[in-house]
Scaffold this active site. Structure first.
Site, short mmCIF file in Angstrom:
data_model
loop_
_atom_site.label_atom_id
_atom_site.label_comp_id
_atom_site.label_asym_id
_atom_site.label_seq_id
_atom_site.Cartn_x
_atom_site.Cartn_y
_atom_site.Cartn_z
N ARG A 30 46.49 46.91 30.79
CA ARG A 30 45.23 46.93 31.27
C ARG A 30 44.19 47.94 30.63
NH1 ARG A 30 44.75 47.76 37.62
NH2 ARG A 30 46.11 45.70 37.56
N HIS A 76 44.69 35.56 33.68
CA HIS A 76 44.36 36.85 34.00
C HIS A 76 44.54 36.88 35.47
CE1 HIS A 76 43.59 41.33 33.35
NE2 HIS A 76 42.66 41.08 34.09
N TYR A 120 24.79 33.16 39.03
CA TYR A 120 23.33 33.10 38.34
C TYR A 120 23.38 33.12 36.85
CZ TYR A 120 22.37 33.92 43.28
OH TYR A 120 22.20 33.79 44.89
#
Length: 807
Positions: A30, A76, A120
């Protein structure tokens, strides 16, 4: 049995084991980047997913939400926000030296604004990100199954450029953190090539081509030693400061313009902090702070007032705000599945080793492909040379398999060649095709030769790596953004020069209430400030904000109070208590307060105690840097108390007066000069039950007068000349006539100054003002004249003095 699968384990073993596993996951999967491609797993998965989906820089943009969905679904299994946040960061040009993702829409800002939601925004891989993935389909890197084993994902990307150094990395895991700064691409490539050509090169050699980090936000790095240390050990510290210019305006004014800020600094917070300095009047010389950043570039404007010291203000901004920050290298990366603190050599070596592996694997793959194709081409050329027999053979066969078998048997073709011949389209059988095949065969032979040479020689392998790096350099090089300066500039700030100079009225009461007031508020109000009935004004003087107020207490301690730090309170309101300004002020009363402009002046603080002790300390010894608590001015023993304080110049006469009415005059030189912690020497020899009331210092002693008040309500005006100058530690002579019944006892005495008002504190009722003009100088034995009625108002308790009020 139901309980068979339950294990009985000690809690510390379970916690230790689980936390160990969690830590291993956080470190490897990570928070830390891989030393080879410089990517954390989430970043690698985003880039690989976009590559697999064909969302590359040559194609149109695609909704970010689609990519996030693919990453979560395939590689993931974490929250969408963590994936999208990582994706946004890869697109931010002020965080990444070479952004790996191009984004349409709001991807945040250097002011810390959040990006638009992923529904968006649209994204695609940048051109340089494609270079990280080049040749991934040629078995160059290892693949492992994804979390649900439905597909495979790469362990590392081929990385055609040293991404870890180019884009840097920052992360916090369990027990490890990393902070690797970004660098300029062509400089890093030059360093890689130097390391390959000259394996014995030192960090100093490498720094000739890679002088240091290059932040996308520009700025100035100071401290080459810190860079060198970091490149040698993996840890080091440098200073980053913003880029500033000073512009001259009309009317003799100037402005500071900030055009670049340090890396990872929030611009909006920086502007707010600078404006707070103006509002809090810590930088009184700033007139206005504006953020004029637009599409042409960053620009923060600080307009200054007239006569402002621009250099001083700039230095203060560097010291007090994020316009200058320290950057600590901590170059930790995952190498061989372990977190390792790596210097520049190890980072370069890890990348070179990775590239050798990638190019070797690619060459093996290409060689296999070339050999297989060459074999087919040879078969096709042989078939074309005996075309008629081949056609006859195929025509007489039952099916495709039979045709293949016959070709293999009759003409010695291999299985692969026979397959290619039977699947050949008829139009390819024209005579012209033989030349193309011959040309292809020659090219393939050349390729095979080259690939075998690469695989057979480390030198040739390195030549390929260097050539490809030089191509990257040629295509993607950009200008250096950050300036590197060798030395860290020491910032010296004259704190006094920072204080805005202003004349104010400062007041101190006997009980410890202190304040400063603007002259306008003072002149509008006048009179005495608000006080408790038991309190009295001890000190009132016009001072400048650059001065220091020294306040002495009966316990032998003193308060160091810079005037500019005193609370600004209206004249009619009570001040702030000393206990709220400094720690350690407990149940003390104030015996003296003095205004100090220059501590280097040849002046002394004279202190006397009730038991007759006296001392002098040089003013310079009372100047301190830390003043958040009460400081020691005199070592006061037992129940003793300081009863008088005076500021002298070393040439005064001292008159010590006791309660029973003794006065002793001696030269100030008789009092030795000692440090603040000393207890002093005997000033006056006292009878039993007597105590010192006052120690008065006077410069021109023959003309100096004093005022003494007695418990019976009388006030007496006397002169120094009535006392013969002797030496200290004597009893002195009496200054009141001894009466058999109800004798006069002195409760207060002070130097007589026409510019002061004197009040007596009564046991009952308000303070009474002493009209000194009506008092005549009387002889030494006189008891003075009564000014209050003892029977009505009780005995006088103390003498208070203050600066004369304006009429």
């Amino acid at each position: 049995m139901e309980n068979e699968h339950i294990q009985d384990l000690p809690l510390e073993d379970v916690i230790g084991d689980r936390f160990g596993r969690y830590s291993k996951y956080i470190i490897q999967e990570r928070a830390l980047p891989d030393a080879r491609d410089g990517l954390k797993p989430v970043q690698r998965r985003i880039l690989f997913s976009m590559h697999t989906e064909g969302n590359t820089h040559q194609k149109p943009f695609r909704k970010a939400a689609k990519t996030v969905g693919n990453v979560i679904g395939n590689y993931h299994p974490h929250g969408d926000s963590s994936v999208y946040d990582a994706m946004v960061r890869l697109s931010q040009s002020w965080k990444m030296r070479t952004p790996l993702i191009e984004m349409h829409g709001n991807n945040g800002s250097v002011d810390g604004d959040p990006p638009a939601a992923m529904r968006y925004t649209e994204t695609r891989l940048s051109a340089i990100a494609g270079e990280l993935l080049t040749d991934i389909e040629k078995r160059t890197v290892d693949f492992i199954p994804n979390f649900d084993e439905t597909t495979n994902e790469p362990v590392v990307l081929p990385a055609r450029f040293p991404n870890l150094l180019v884009n840097g990395s920052t992360g916090i895991s369990a027990g490890y953190a990393t902070e690797i700064p970004p660098h300029r691409l062509d400089e890093v490539i030059d360093a890689v090539i130097m390391r390959m050509e000259k394996p014995s090169c030192t960090v100093e050699d490498l720094m000739k081509v890679l002088p240091g980090p290059d932040f996308p936000t520009g700025g100035i790095i100071q401290g080459v030693d810190g860079i060198e240390k970091a490149y040698k050990t993996g840890k080091g510290k440098v200073i980053i400061r913003g880029k500033t210019e000073i512009e001259d305006l009309r009317g003799g004014r100037q402005r500071i313009v900030i055009t670049e800020i340090p890396y990872e600094i929030n611009k909006a917070s920086l502007v707010r902090k600078i404006d707070d300095l103006r509002i809090d009047r810590k930088l009184d010389s700033i007139a206005e702070v504006r953020d004029e950043t637009d599409r042409t570039g960053l620009r923060i404007v600080i307009d200054l007032k007239k006569e402002a010291d621009t250099e001083l203000i700039l230095n203060y901004l560097f010291k007090a705000t994020d316009l200058q920050v320290s950057y600590n290298f901590n170059m930790v990366a995952i190498y061989n599945k372990r977190p390792i603190l790596m210097g520049l050599h190890r980072l370069l070596d890890a990348y070179i080793e990775h590239r050798k592996e990638v190019v070797t694997n690619r060459s093996v793959y290409d060689l296999e492909k070339a050999k297989a194709r060459h074999h087919i081409v040879e078969g096709l050329m042989k078939a074309l040379s005996i075309l008629d027999e081949v056609i006859a053979c195929i025509r007489s066969s039952k099916d495709k398999q039979d045709a293949k078998n016959r070709l293999i048997k009759q003409f010695d073709f291999t299985e692969a060649q026979a397959e290619a011949i039977v699947t050949l389209q008829l139009y390819r059988l024209t005579n012209t095709d033989i030349t193309a095949l011959q040309k292809e065969a020659a090219e393939l032979e050349k390729t095979i030769q080259q690939l075998e040479a690469i695989l057979g020689s480390v030198k040739k392998l390195e030549a390929v790596i260097k050539r490809e790096l030089k191509e990257m350099k040629k295509t993607y090089t950009t200008e250096r953004q950050t300036v590197i300066e060798a030395e860290i500039q020491e910032i010296k700030i004259d704190q006094k020069a920072m204080i805005p100079s202003e004349d104010v009225m400062v007041s101190v009461t006997r009980e410890g209430y202190i304040k400063r007031t603007g002259l306008r508020s003072y002149s509008a109000s006048g009179g005495l400030p608000a006080m408790k009935e038991t309190d009295g004004l001890l000190f009132k003087q016009e001072m400048n904000t650059t001065d220091v107020l020294l306040v002495f207490t009966n316990k032998g301690s003193y308060l160091y109070l810079p005037v500019h730090e005193l609370p600004d309170i209206r004249w009619k309101d009570a001040g702030q208590h000393a206990s709220g300004m400094v720690s350690g002020f407990k149940e003390e009363s104030i015996v003296g307060a003095f205004s100090v402009r220059d501590f280097s002046a040849q002046q002394f603080i004279l202190l006397a105690t009730k038991s007759g002790m006296i001392k002098r300390t040089e003013l310079a010894q009372l100047n301190v840097q830390r003043y958040s608590r009460t400081l020691t001015a005199m070592n006061v023993k037992g129940e003793d108390e300081v009863c008088a304080a005076a500021l002298t110049d070393g040439s005064s006469d001292i008159l010590m007066i006791s309660h029973l009415g003794y006065g002793l005059r001696f030269a100030e030189e008789e009092v030795p000069v000692v440090g603040p912690r000393a207890a002093g020497v005997k000033g006056i020899s006292l009878k039993e039950n007597d105590y010192t009331v006052a120690a008065i210092a006077a410069k021109n002693a023959e003309e100096a007068q004093f005022l003494a008040v007695t418990s019976r309500g009388s006030a007496k005006r006397g002169g120094f000349d009535q006392f013969e100058r002797t030496s200290r530690a004597k009893r002195g002579v009496v200054l009141v006539r001894e009466l058999k019944t109800n004798p006069h006892r002195i409760v207060g005495a002070a130097y007589l100054d026409e510019n002061r008002d004197y009040y007596v504190r009564m046991k009952k009722g308000e303070d009474v003002k002493v009209n000194i003009n009506t008092l005549k100088k009387v002889d030494r034995y006189s008891n003075g004249s009564f000014i209050v009625d003892e029977k009505e108002q009780g005995p006088i308790q103390a003498l208070l003095l203050t600066e004369k009020e304006a009429e």
